[in-house]
Design a protein around this motif. Structure first.
Motif: not given
Length: 138
Positions: A40-42, A77-78, A83-84, A125-126
């Motif tokens: 999901v993050c990728a 930014p999101p 990625s983080v 935070l990311g």
């Protein structure tokens, strides 16, 4: 609405789902569930946050039930935050599948803390890391 501007409520919804998934990973120790979250993050990091599975779910199931968005935000930014999150998920996967186990727990816990802050308090935070890097780079 251009793809580079997103409804601010979408990333918080995604962070809430991420919080639930990562909490389940910590409770069960499930590497495959963490692999799902990494995927999901990728997708969010590579294709963009508006194209992530959680954004699709927000768009289809949640946003139609809400009032029109009052504000939008830059998608960069999101996307960096995804990625983080992917980085921590990959480190967590290494810990769960290769070892040591504590590495998987710590990396997942860090990602969970960041997702929780975004979901509950709207503090990404990311995103803040992205802005700090942009200011530092000029």
């Amino acid at each position: 609405m251009p793809i580079d501007r997103i409804d601010v409520r979408g990333p918080r919804f995604g962070a809430a789902l991420t919080t639930v998934v990562l909490a389940a990973v910590l409770i069960t120790g499930s590497g495959p569930l963490l692999a799902f979250q990494a995927l999901v993050c990728a997708i969010g990091a590579v294709a963009g946050v508006p194209r992530s599975p959680y954004a699709w779910l927000f768009k289809v199931a949640v946003r139609p039930r809400l009032s029109p968005p009052a504000e939008f935000e830059d998608a960069a930014p999101p996307r960096f935050a995804q990625s983080v999150g992917l980085f921590f998920a990959v480190v967590g996967l290494a810990g769960y599948f290769v070892g040591p186990q504590w590495l998987g727990l710590v990396a997942t816990g860090c990602a969970l803390a960041a997702a929780f802050l975004n979901a509950v308090f709207g503090y990404c935070l990311g995103c803040e890391m992205y802005l700090l890097l942009r200011r530092t780079a000029g």
